[in-house]
Motif scaffolding. Structure first.
Motif, PDB file in Angstrom:
ATOM      1  N   MET A   1      39.826  49.102  30.959  1.00 40.64           N
ATOM      2  CA  MET A   1      40.140  51.206  31.236  1.00 40.64           C
ATOM      3  C   MET A   1      38.746  51.809  31.063  1.00 40.64           C
ATOM      4  N   TYR A  97      46.171  55.462  40.696  1.00 44.11           N
ATOM      5  CA  TYR A  97      45.009  55.223  39.859  1.00 44.11           C
ATOM      6  C   TYR A  97      43.553  55.471  40.675  1.00 44.11           C
ATOM      7  N   ASP A 101      40.384  51.836  37.542  1.00 45.66           N
ATOM      8  CA  ASP A 101      41.534  50.495  36.201  1.00 45.66           C
ATOM      9  C   ASP A 101      42.033  49.717  37.129  1.00 45.66           C
ATOM     10  N   LEU A 102      41.461  49.321  37.966  1.00 46.61           N
ATOM     11  CA  LEU A 102      42.345  48.802  39.385  1.00 46.61           C
ATOM     12  C   LEU A 102      41.357  47.358  39.237  1.00 46.61           C
ATOM     13  N   LEU A 105      42.270  43.658  38.158  1.00 47.73           N
ATOM     14  CA  LEU A 105      43.576  43.405  37.618  1.00 47.73           C
ATOM     15  C   LEU A 105      44.194  42.251  38.122  1.00 47.73           C
ATOM     16  N   VAL A 153      52.180  48.039  39.184  1.00 48.33           N
ATOM     17  CA  VAL A 153      50.894  47.970  38.349  1.00 48.33           C
ATOM     18  C   VAL A 153      50.725  48.757  37.343  1.00 48.33           C
ATOM     19  N   VAL A 155      48.149  48.762  34.146  1.00 50.48           N
ATOM     20  CA  VAL A 155      46.605  49.040  33.895  1.00 50.48           C
ATOM     21  C   VAL A 155      46.653  49.147  33.163  1.00 50.48           C
ATOM     22  N   GLY A 158      46.640  45.209  32.378  1.00 49.70           N
ATOM     23  CA  GLY A 158      45.966  44.226  32.874  1.00 49.70           C
ATOM     24  C   GLY A 158      46.497  43.596  34.093  1.00 49.70           C
TER      25      GLY A 158
END
Length: 172
Positions: A1, A97, A101-102, A105, A153, A155, A158
């Protein structure tokens, strides 16, 4: 992150007293009213700047920084990004989010039939759309960020679990 998050880009100076026009890269431009400090990425270093004044003009935010009172002091930072620390970021609601941070992934279909990596997010107005690169074919898959499609999700781990609606994957 990410520890710092982009909130805007200095597009130009505004007047001769050190103010700048900032193109906001945040969903909530009113957040600048509450913001006390930003981090300026000069390309060589990160400078903390104290916000002394905030105005709005069309799609821009006009910022005045403490100690910068002349156009010549700020001109060289045109095109540079402004960031905030995660502690100064907008508080997110449940199932919200930060795009930073996305991206990156690992994305997997609920039955494991599709796997890929989230490369970007399109902000369409109605709902965001996730651009995911299929790890087998290298093709991009567009997944709407709606509850029917985004099942989980995580985060911190990941990971994202999705339900691909019919037609999202091409059979070619």
């Amino acid at each position: 992150m990410e520890n710092i998050l982009q909130v805007g880009i200095i597009s130009s100076t505004h007047g001769i007293r050190g103010e700048v026009k900032v193109f906001p890269t945040t969903d909530d431009v009113n957040r600048f009213k509450k913001l006390k400090e930003v981090l300026l990425d000069t390309g060589k270093e990160t400078l903390p700047l104290t916000i002394e004044g905030v105005k709005f003009f069309k799609q821009f935010v006009i910022l005045k920084f403490k100690g910068i009172d002349d156009i010549n002091d700020i001109e060289r930072y045109r095109g540079k990004s402004l960031y905030v620390t995660r502690e100064n970021a907008v508080k997110l609601k449940k199932d919200e989010y930060f795009i930073a941070d996305l991206i990156g992934l690992f994305v997997e279909n609920e039955d494991g039939s599709f796997q890929g990596t989230l490369k970007d997010v399109l902000e369409t107005g109605a709902n965001d759309v996730y651009i995911v690169t299929d790890q087998n074919t290298g093709k991009e898959v567009l997944i709407p960020a709606i509850k029917d499609c985004i099942l989980q999700v995580d985060v911190e781990q990941g990971f994202m679990k999705v339900h691909l609606l019919d037609g999202l994957l091409s059979e070619k």
